[in-house]
Design a protein around this motif. Structure first.
Motif, PDB file in Angstrom:
ATOM      1  N   ASN A 270       0.860  -1.180   0.000  1.00  0.00           N
ATOM      2  CA  ASN A 270       0.000   0.000   0.000  1.00  0.00           C
ATOM      3  C   ASN A 270       0.898   1.232   0.000  1.00  0.00           C
ATOM      4  OD1 ASN A 270      -1.731   2.120   0.536  1.00  0.00           O
ATOM      5  ND2 ASN A 270      -2.875   1.057   2.140  1.00  0.00           N
ATOM      6  N   THR A 271       1.014   1.898  -1.124  1.00  0.00           N
ATOM      7  CA  THR A 271       1.935   3.034  -1.242  1.00  0.00           C
ATOM      8  C   THR A 271       1.474   4.246  -0.447  1.00  0.00           C
ATOM      9  OG1 THR A 271       0.854   3.760  -3.294  1.00  0.00           O
ATOM     10  CG2 THR A 271       2.761   2.301  -3.512  1.00  0.00           C
ATOM     11  N   GLY A 272       0.300   4.164   0.151  1.00  0.00           N
ATOM     12  CA  GLY A 272      -0.169   5.239   1.025  1.00  0.00           C
ATOM     13  C   GLY A 272       0.093   4.943   2.486  1.00  0.00           C
ATOM     14  N   ARG A 273       0.714   3.821   2.784  1.00  0.00           N
ATOM     15  CA  ARG A 273       0.979   3.418   4.164  1.00  0.00           C
ATOM     16  C   ARG A 273       2.460   3.112   4.346  1.00  0.00           C
ATOM     17  NH1 ARG A 273      -3.798   1.029   6.712  1.00  0.00           N
ATOM     18  NH2 ARG A 273      -2.422  -0.035   8.162  1.00  0.00           N
ATOM     19  N   SER A 274       2.860   3.079   5.628  1.00  0.00           N
ATOM     20  CA  SER A 274       4.232   2.773   5.998  1.00  0.00           C
ATOM     21  C   SER A 274       5.181   3.662   5.181  1.00  0.00           C
ATOM     22  CB  SER A 274       4.509   1.280   5.784  1.00  0.00           C
ATOM     23  OG  SER A 274       5.750   0.920   6.348  1.00  0.00           O
ATOM     24  N   GLU A 275       6.322   3.130   4.782  1.00  0.00           N
ATOM     25  CA  GLU A 275       7.284   3.902   3.983  1.00  0.00           C
ATOM     26  C   GLU A 275       7.189   3.576   2.500  1.00  0.00           C
ATOM     27  OE1 GLU A 275       8.274   4.546   7.971  1.00  0.00           O
ATOM     28  OE2 GLU A 275       7.904   2.641   6.966  1.00  0.00           O
ATOM     29  N   PHE A 276       6.143   2.933   2.064  1.00  0.00           N
ATOM     30  CA  PHE A 276       6.058   2.432   0.710  1.00  0.00           C
ATOM     31  C   PHE A 276       5.778   3.509  -0.333  1.00  0.00           C
ATOM     32  CE2 PHE A 276       4.452  -1.516   3.027  1.00  0.00           C
ATOM     33  CZ  PHE A 276       5.735  -2.019   3.174  1.00  0.00           C
ATOM     34  N   GLY A 277       5.512   4.720   0.081  1.00  0.00           N
ATOM     35  CA  GLY A 277       5.298   5.797  -0.874  1.00  0.00           C
ATOM     36  C   GLY A 277       6.579   6.214  -1.579  1.00  0.00           C
ATOM     37  N   ASP A 278       7.727   5.876  -1.018  1.00  0.00           N
ATOM     38  CA  ASP A 278       9.029   6.215  -1.602  1.00  0.00           C
ATOM     39  C   ASP A 278       9.447   5.117  -2.575  1.00  0.00           C
ATOM     40  OD1 ASP A 278      11.811   6.662  -2.093  1.00  0.00           O
ATOM     41  OD2 ASP A 278      11.936   7.794  -0.227  1.00  0.00           O
ATOM     42  N   PRO A 279       9.648   5.457  -3.853  1.00  0.00           N
ATOM     43  CA  PRO A 279      10.026   4.421  -4.833  1.00  0.00           C
ATOM     44  C   PRO A 279      11.330   3.719  -4.482  1.00  0.00           C
ATOM     45  CG  PRO A 279      10.263   6.620  -5.776  1.00  0.00           C
ATOM     46  CD  PRO A 279       9.526   6.791  -4.484  1.00  0.00           C
ATOM     47  N   ARG A 280      12.224   4.399  -3.767  1.00  0.00           N
ATOM     48  CA  ARG A 280      13.485   3.764  -3.390  1.00  0.00           C
ATOM     49  C   ARG A 280      13.237   2.611  -2.411  1.00  0.00           C
ATOM     50  NH1 ARG A 280      16.206   9.462  -1.848  1.00  0.00           N
ATOM     51  NH2 ARG A 280      14.118   9.553  -0.893  1.00  0.00           N
ATOM     52  N   VAL A 281      12.255   2.760  -1.566  1.00  0.00           N
ATOM     53  CA  VAL A 281      11.913   1.685  -0.624  1.00  0.00           C
ATOM     54  C   VAL A 281      11.333   0.490  -1.370  1.00  0.00           C
ATOM     55  CG1 VAL A 281      10.418   1.050   1.312  1.00  0.00           C
ATOM     56  CG2 VAL A 281      11.570   3.281   1.300  1.00  0.00           C
ATOM     57  N   ARG A 282      10.458   0.769  -2.312  1.00  0.00           N
ATOM     58  CA  ARG A 282       9.856  -0.334  -3.074  1.00  0.00           C
ATOM     59  C   ARG A 282      10.909  -1.066  -3.899  1.00  0.00           C
ATOM     60  NH1 ARG A 282       6.217   3.934  -4.149  1.00  0.00           N
ATOM     61  NH2 ARG A 282       6.833   3.977  -6.353  1.00  0.00           N
ATOM     62  N   LEU A 283      11.805  -0.312  -4.508  1.00  0.00           N
ATOM     63  CA  LEU A 283      12.876  -0.937  -5.286  1.00  0.00           C
ATOM     64  C   LEU A 283      13.793  -1.761  -4.394  1.00  0.00           C
ATOM     65  CD1 LEU A 283      13.726   2.044  -7.670  1.00  0.00           C
ATOM     66  CD2 LEU A 283      12.800  -0.176  -8.373  1.00  0.00           C
ATOM     67  N   ALA A 284      14.052  -1.251  -3.196  1.00  0.00           N
ATOM     68  CA  ALA A 284      14.910  -1.966  -2.248  1.00  0.00           C
ATOM     69  C   ALA A 284      14.292  -3.306  -1.869  1.00  0.00           C
ATOM     70  CB  ALA A 284      15.137  -1.115  -1.000  1.00  0.00           C
ATOM     71  N   ILE A 285      12.995  -3.324  -1.661  1.00  0.00           N
ATOM     72  CA  ILE A 285      12.319  -4.575  -1.296  1.00  0.00           C
ATOM     73  C   ILE A 285      12.440  -5.594  -2.434  1.00  0.00           C
ATOM     74  CG2 ILE A 285      10.024  -5.576  -0.931  1.00  0.00           C
ATOM     75  CD1 ILE A 285       9.383  -3.106   0.775  1.00  0.00           C
ATOM     76  N   GLY A 286      12.259  -5.133  -3.669  1.00  0.00           N
ATOM     77  CA  GLY A 286      12.413  -6.028  -4.799  1.00  0.00           C
ATOM     78  C   GLY A 286      13.810  -6.598  -4.901  1.00  0.00           C
ATOM     79  N   LEU A 287      14.817  -5.788  -4.635  1.00  0.00           N
ATOM     80  CA  LEU A 287      16.202  -6.234  -4.720  1.00  0.00           C
ATOM     81  C   LEU A 287      16.596  -7.145  -3.564  1.00  0.00           C
ATOM     82  CD1 LEU A 287      17.827  -2.829  -5.768  1.00  0.00           C
ATOM     83  CD2 LEU A 287      17.750  -4.911  -7.160  1.00  0.00           C
ATOM     84  N   ALA A 288      15.863  -7.071  -2.451  1.00  0.00           N
ATOM     85  CA  ALA A 288      16.219  -7.845  -1.256  1.00  0.00           C
ATOM     86  C   ALA A 288      15.712  -9.272  -1.301  1.00  0.00           C
ATOM     87  CB  ALA A 288      15.663  -7.148  -0.018  1.00  0.00           C
ATOM     88  N   LEU A 289      14.832  -9.589  -2.241  1.00  0.00           N
ATOM     89  CA  LEU A 289      14.255 -10.931  -2.305  1.00  0.00           C
ATOM     90  C   LEU A 289      15.102 -11.836  -3.194  1.00  0.00           C
ATOM     91  CD1 LEU A 289      10.442 -10.122  -2.702  1.00  0.00           C
ATOM     92  CD2 LEU A 289      11.746 -10.533  -0.603  1.00  0.00           C
TER      93      LEU A 289
END
Length: 507
Positions: A270-289
């Protein structure tokens, strides 16, 4: 035509229902009932209220206006032809003239109009797929025209899904369809009990000879191990299983078939919750898996790692989205750039089904390595579905469908503002215009470029849907099943292809 339908009350276990189902088949000409295991029971038999994952229960009874082919294309079904206007604002259908419903009601243009109007009613699950339809005009008994308020090339796929399943007009204004469905299909529902859904061949169907089956039994087993054990013990002829069970099934002498599917195991942010609104965070999660290791550990290597929602076999697959990349060092650097060098915490809601619970635990472990703490909230499927629809979540894990009823539906729901499953209003540049362009044609070759561009743009921004792998649709068959269920890439189940020899246990 009169028929009997038995509906049992809750409390009868699947194990009891299976007792006595192992009658041996006779010779090749004896009636054959195909008994197949599935991960649960139907919530409803009404196509307008049933989730796509449960279409296996609907396809024996209901035929669609258009049929999905195994490779993701479309072919005639109850509609023999269709034509999209040059401006994309109307879709004309030519209908078969030799069809009747199982209650004797003629199938004609009026029946199609009534069905589509019912499917578009507020409160149905099909309504959001028909928002571009302003009205249905009856030209004559065999011709209808859908008037549209926006380009409607995607509607061919919609009419091949639950919205295009034709219900007897006599049932459209009540709740009878939920438990006593009447369609135009080759089988009639004759028993609906907890743990078992039973169908008998409708001999008045125009193509009744296309299947050798006298009936179908779908046995619901939420427990993966119990479902496979029922097959191994001879209580079933076939079963749909998870990737991690392929080796066990084959060691037991079963033949396994994996059908390519546009479903993938994933996590929705949910890009409106937690820190997920920042694209760098979302990209980091993808790279961490570490998807390759996850696929091997969780699925015995039988779930193909992916960083996008479409497999290579589907026309919406985007070459520009690239292959999934594992780079935890880069992931930590992106978190630091986002002002989160020590990570953060979020809650991941996940199903209590064993496979998905293990997926949630694996994601939890992978993200812990880059400093992100994941709190798991384990819940049953109905609760998880309600939570996802409410938008009141940090993240939801599980299985997602990207190709049914049409790729632009997935893009609209997840990648465009105001999407059904996009509570944070994530958006790609020009995404709405690209979706509109993709809907100006019914030709997948013409539609591919704009759809693939949205997929690539979302991947570059860190899509809110974080794919892990494609499990496919896996059927394990007993040796006497010579040909199993045909499952299309968007998940339609065709039982007419099932063949069993005389040495089996199907009765």
């Amino acid at each position: 035509m009169a028929r009997r339908l038995h509906v049992a009350l809750a409390g009868v276990t699947a194990l009891i229902l299976l007792t006595g189902c192992g009658t041996a088949a006779g010779d090749d000409d004896s009636p054959k009932v195909f008994r197949v295991g599935f991960g649960g029971d139907p919530i409803t038999m009404h196509p307008h209220l049933s989730a796509p994952a449960y279409n296996i229960f609907l396809t024996p009874v209901f035929e669609t206006l258009v049929k999905s082919t195994p490779d993701g294309g479309h072919e005639p079904a109850l509609a023999t032809e269709w034509a999209l206007a040059e401006d994309g604002r109307s879709l004309a259908l030519t209908l078969r003239s030799d069809v009747t419903f199982q209650d004797g009601t003629p199938f004609d243009a009026e029946a199609v109009r009534a069905n589509l109007e019912a499917a578009a009613r507020p409160g149905t699950l099909t309504a959001r797929s028909l928002t571009t339809v302003e009205g249905v005009d009856v030209v004559d008994d065999d011709q209808v025209v859908l008037r549209l308020n926006a380009p409607g090339g995607h509607l061919v796929g919609v009419l091949a899904s639950e919205a295009g399943m034709m219900i007897s007009p006599a049932q459209l204004n009540g709740d009878e369809t939920a438990r006593n469905p009447i369609g135009t299909g080759p089988f009639q529902l004759t028993e609906l009990t907890r743990g078992r859904t039973v169908y008998t061949r409708w001999d008045a169907h125009r193509d009744a000879g296309s299947t050798e089956l006298a009936g179908i039994e779908i046995h619901g087993f939420p427990d993966d191990t119990a479902r496979l054990n029922a097959l191994r013990s001879g209580q079933l002829d076939a079963s749909f299983i998870f990737p991690s069970q392929i080796e066990q099934a084959e060691q037991a002498g079963m033949r396994t078939t994996v059908a390519e599917r546009t479903v993938f195991h994933s996590m929705l942010l949910n890009t409106g919750r937690s820190e997920f609104g920042d694209p760098r965070v979302r990209l980091a999660i993808g790279l961490a898996l570490d998807r390759a290791t996850m696929a091997q550990t969780l699925y015995d290597g039988n779930c193909r790692p992916t960083g996008q929602p479409y497999p290579e076999a589907h026309w919406a697959h985007s070459p520009e989205a690239g292959q999934p990349e594992y780079d935890p060092d880069r992931a930590r650097a992106l978190l630091a750039e986002a002002g989160l060098p020590d990570g953060f915490t979020f809650t991941l809601a996940i199903s209590n089904i064993t496979t998905y619970q293990r997926l949630g635990e694996a994601i939890q472990g992978e993200l812990a390595r880059i400093g992100i703490t994941v709190n798991l909230d384990i819940m049953d499927n109905p609760s998880l579905t309600a939570l996802r629809q409410s938008g009141n979540f940090d993240a939801v894990g599980g299985q997602y469908e990207s190709g049914r009823p049409d790729p632009t539906t997935f893009l609209t729901d997840f990648y465009l503002p105001d999407g059904t499953f996009n509570p944070g209003d994530f958006a790609t540049p020009g995404g709405a215009e690209l979706v509109d362009l993709a809907r100006r044609s019914t030709d997948t070759a013409e539609r591919a470029d704009p759809v693939q561009q949205v997929v690539a743009d979302a991947a570059e921004l860190g899509a809110p849907v974080v794919p892990v792998c494609f499990p496919g649709s896996i059927e394990a068959d007993a040796p006497h099943v010579t040909q199993g269920v045909t499952v299309s890439i968007v998940g339609d189940h065709d039982f007419s292809t099932v063949r069993m020899d005389s040495g089996g246990t199907g009765r």
